[in-house]
Design a protein around this motif. Sequence first.
Motif, mmCIF file in Angstrom:
data_model
loop_
_atom_site.group_PDB
_atom_site.id
_atom_site.type_symbol
_atom_site.label_atom_id
_atom_site.label_comp_id
_atom_site.label_asym_id
_atom_site.label_seq_id
_atom_site.Cartn_x
_atom_site.Cartn_y
_atom_site.Cartn_z
ATOM 1 N N GLU A 1 -48.247 0.778 51.513
ATOM 2 C CA GLU A 1 -49.576 0.281 52.153
ATOM 3 C C GLU A 1 -49.652 0.903 53.637
ATOM 4 O O GLU A 1 -48.843 0.684 54.598
ATOM 5 N N THR A 2 -51.008 1.310 53.949
ATOM 6 C CA THR A 2 -50.989 1.947 55.352
ATOM 7 C C THR A 2 -52.181 1.093 56.197
ATOM 8 O O THR A 2 -51.957 1.119 57.285
ATOM 9 N N ASP A 3 -52.975 0.177 55.366
ATOM 10 C CA ASP A 3 -53.993 -0.555 56.200
ATOM 11 C C ASP A 3 -53.243 -1.666 56.711
ATOM 12 O O ASP A 3 -52.889 -2.700 55.875
#
Length: 206
Positions: A9-11
């Motif tokens: 996950e990057t957010d």
Amino acid sequence: MYTPRAFAETDLAGLDALLAADPFVTLVTTDADGAPFASHLPVLYRRDGERVLVEGHWARPNPQARHGGHALLVAHGPHAYVSPGWYPDKEPAARVPTWNYAVAHLSGALQAFEDEAALADLVARMSDRFEATVGQSWRFEPDREDHRRQLRGIVGFRFEPERIALKFKLSQNHPVDNRVAVAGALAGLGAPGAHAVAALMRARID
């Protein structure tokens, strides 16, 4: 943390959500001999863009309050067992059991502090944050000597992570039909964790 690309996950909104739902973390450091040491602590969290700040305190006798150097903070999200019986393709694909979950690892250096004014501010903000969750109104009163005396029993910390890794393992490596079926099965269970995992799965399917 081992994180296959499908589950990365990057957010940072994902981190916001994890710590809003469960601000009770695991903090891992190493002692002078290099042995790992873990504490389980409530924290305050805030984020400004890419900058994250986590604050909390130890009981003064906790040896972790005297550890220096690198630290790992683990923020725990919901998790749930996934049965292969829920997959539409369970037979042709020879599916096996697994576990779906969300977790965050934050790493960096801790900054400990012991000055009374900073500790008083931290305790006041923590009591405001957590008393509201149980419908109570206890407040730290800095004008009370007995309240200030309690500050001698704690050591505060600030933690600005240098690295943040988010892992949301939500069956993203499966066909959409499997993901829909698993989310539906989890939503039908009685466990709150299963419902939360189902909601995360459905948000990513949509």
